[in-house]
Design an enzyme around this catalytic site. Structure first.
Site, short mmCIF file in Angstrom:
data_model
loop_
_atom_site.label_atom_id
_atom_site.label_comp_id
_atom_site.label_asym_id
_atom_site.label_seq_id
_atom_site.Cartn_x
_atom_site.Cartn_y
_atom_site.Cartn_z
N ASP A 201 0.65 -1.00 -0.06
CA ASP A 201 0.02 0.11 0.07
C ASP A 201 0.84 1.39 0.16
OD1 ASP A 201 -2.43 1.34 0.26
OD2 ASP A 201 -1.80 1.85 2.37
N GLU A 242 1.52 -0.50 -5.13
CA GLU A 242 0.68 0.52 -5.26
C GLU A 242 1.48 1.76 -5.59
OE1 GLU A 242 -3.27 3.04 -3.75
OE2 GLU A 242 -1.50 2.61 -2.39
C1 BGC Z 1 -5.86 2.61 -0.31
C2 BGC Z 1 -7.10 3.63 0.31
C3 BGC Z 1 -6.44 4.21 1.33
C4 BGC Z 1 -4.96 4.80 1.47
C5 BGC Z 1 -4.37 4.98 2.79
C6 BGC Z 1 -4.66 3.34 -0.77
O1 BGC Z 1 -3.72 2.67 -1.13
O2 BGC Z 1 -6.29 2.13 -1.75
O3 BGC Z 1 -8.21 3.16 0.10
O4 BGC Z 1 -7.38 5.17 1.95
O5 BGC Z 1 -4.06 3.87 0.80
O6 BGC Z 1 -3.80 3.83 3.22
#
Ligand code: BGC
Ligand code: MG
Length: 551
Positions: A201, A242
């Site tokens: 993430d 991501e």
């Molecule tokens: C997620 C979001 C989230 C954010 C904060 C992103 O990569 O897809 O839904 O709010 O990270 O962790």
């Protein structure tokens, strides 16, 4: 040899809390998901990606974690998780989970200890300042309008802490080796629980350069290190990053093939939308031309929508306006000044367009990702705040609550879509299952066709000059296989004429879309396409069964 399973994976993203509730408390859970694995396997998915299911106040849909080692009790137990992994494995599916380490929840014990005591070892897990440091002009959190400031004062700590997301998500300081070790321990734990990979993430926030954090951040050193660590524990582990940066910075996250195995195709995504909105393949071709192949062993993950806003920030203001104009005409359909908060089916309207967009996305270089509910054309709830609009419960049948839960409707984690064209009475798995013309049947056919054509995932990609802006045609070659894909982005019928240069006769076998078998020779090949029509073919030389290596 490294196991490259992820290169041909069909990833199915599940928000456990919204998927299936096994115990009637109104909250989807791991057991409920396990009961639905036949549905997912029947669709043809090969990998589940679970959104965060850890202990959390869930003020950001679980991306605000309080305990990385525990399942949120409303969602189940570690034992339920083990059963899920085992049952998924028996159906040929792997499980990938979110690693949310850019920040914790402000209720995490590390943060509670850090704010209470300046001398606590956890103080250095976060970023503090006695007075709010100057931030670059216009710098804001990821959610402008919801939370604008990057530094928030904490009364207990008597200091400001840094956060790139919501104020209840204090950022972890990844320059601190202890923090990196914590992340490694979390990965070890879940690998031992049987996961096949992690979605990393907010990776640039975790390790990338940050104007607010002076000093060198060893962005790639740590990524190489964890890749090596996870590979030692489980050689087939895949890391999916991501990273929503421009292509040059983006591709660095593949390293030399020794960092992320996969990256989301955010850049391509914006251009798919631009091409679809403008009925013009040119922007997509241009983006594909700019897309680096990445080192061997790496893969892009292509998608149409995820469970956040559809981020159009890679498009110019004019291009963004074009996409908005067609797919999100009302301000209430948009989010954060950069994206759209609708689900695919309501957004695209015409079912032929939805199917065209899917076929096109699957045919692009990479592995495809679909979000739970897309397989039935789930609707959205624009009455909900922000991104919650797309995070509606799954619709299984026309029973109460769409079969999602037996709880009283007022007790559901989110209301089900119960009105209009996307009501659960009309749109549900049960109703679509036996119907060959349903979205569910389409998605099953699409996934089966894609899996039968590994050329799309693994091959070299070449566009055709079709002479028509609305018709995108390309072919992919891998080993001794050769496939051709033709997509009409227009709401009007169109067609193209191919010039077969070497005048050798080829056999075109349809693998997807409406098409009959064709033998092509005589130098030209005409394909007529209906509105939003598409076709995929497998090509062999008619006479010899050989595969042409070029067109
Ligand atoms: C997620 C979001 C989230 C954010 C904060 C992103 O990569 O897809 O839904 O709010 O990270 O962790
Ligand atoms: Mg439940």
């Amino acid at each position: 040899m490294q196991d490259l399973w992820y290169k041909t994976a069909v990833i199915y993203c599940v928000d456990v809390e919204k998927y299936a509730d096994s115990d009637g408390d109104g909250v989807g859970d791991l057991r409920g998901l396990t009961e639905k694995l036949d549905h997912i396997a029947g669709l043809g998915a090969t990998c589940l990606w679970l959104l965060p299911f850890f202990v959390s106040p869930r003020k950001d849909n679980g991306y605000d974690v309080v305990d990385y080692y525990c399942v949120d009790p409303r969602l189940g137990t570690l034992r339920d998780f083990s059963v899920l992994v085992k049952e998924a494995g028996e159906r040929g599916m792997r499980v990938m989970i979110d690693l949310v380490m850019a920040h914790t929840s402000d209720e995490h014990p590390w943060f509670l200890a850090a704010r209470r005591d300046r001398r606590s070892r956890y103080r250095g897990y976060y970023l503090w300042a006695d007075s709010p440091p100057a931030v670059p002009l216009g710098a804001t959190t990821a959610f402008p309008g919801e939370d604008d400031r990057l530094w928030t004062y904490d009364e207990v700590a008597g200091a400001y802490y840094y956060h790139r997301f919501y104020r209840f998500q204090p950022q972890l300081d990844f320059r601190n080796p202890e923090v990196r070790r914590e992340a490694e321990a979390v990965m070890d734990f879940w690998l031992a629980m049987g996961v096949s990979g992690f979605r990393m993430d907010a990776l640039p926030v975790l390790v990338g350069p940050d104007p607010a954090l002076p000093g060198h951040r060893d962005t790639h050193g740590w990524l190489r290190r964890i890749r090596e660590r996870v590979s030692q524990q489980r050689p087939d582990t895949a890391l999916l990053g991501e990273v929503d940066l421009d292509t040059e910075q983006l591709v660095e996250y593949f390293g030399d093939g020794d960092e992320m195995n996969m990256l989301f195709g955010f850049f391509l995504n914006g251009h798919i939308w631009l091409a679809v909105a403008g009925e013009d393949k040119e922007p997509l071709l241009k983006a594909l031309g700019q897309l680096p192949a990445g080192p061997p062993g790496c893969q892009w993950v292509n998608f149409l929508r995820n469970l956040d806003e559809l981020n159009l920030s890679w498009l110019s203001p004019d291009d963004r306006a074009l996409v908005y104009g067609r797919f999100a005409p009302d301000e209430g359909m948009r989010a954060y000044g950069r994206g759209i908060r609708r689900r695919l089916s309501p957004m695209l309207g015409d079912p032929r367009l939805v199917e065209l967009a899917w076929a096109l996305t699957f045919s692009l270089p990479g592995a495809p990702l679909i979000v739970y509910g897309d397989e039935i054309g789930l609707g959205d709830d624009l009455g909900a705040d922000g991104r919650a609009a797309v995070r509606v419960p799954m619709q299984w049948s026309s029973a109460r609550n769409g079969g999602f839960s037996t709880a009283r409707p007022g007790h559901l984690v989110r209301p089900v879509v119960s009105k209009g064209a996307f009501s659960y009475r009309r749109v549900n798995v049960e109703r679509q299952s036996g119907d060959p013309s349903s979205r569910l049947s389409f998605m099953r056919r699409l996934i089966a066709a894609w899996r039968a054509c590994p050329e799309f995932a693994l091959g070299r990609w070449h566009p055709f000059d079709t002479g028509a802006r609305e018709v995108m045609a390309h072919h992919c070659v891998w080993k001794d296989g050769h496939v051709v894909a033709v997509h009409n982005l227009s709401h009007r019928p169109s067609g193209i004429r191919f010039d077969v240069r070497d005048h050798r006769s080829r056999l075109l076998q349809p693998v997807f879309g409406e098409a009959e078998e064709r033998e092509v020779s005589e130098g030209v090949w005409d394909v007529a396409l209906g509105p939003y029509g598409y076709r995929w073919y497998r090509v062999t030389y008619a006479a010899t069964g050989e595969v042409p290596d070029s067109w």
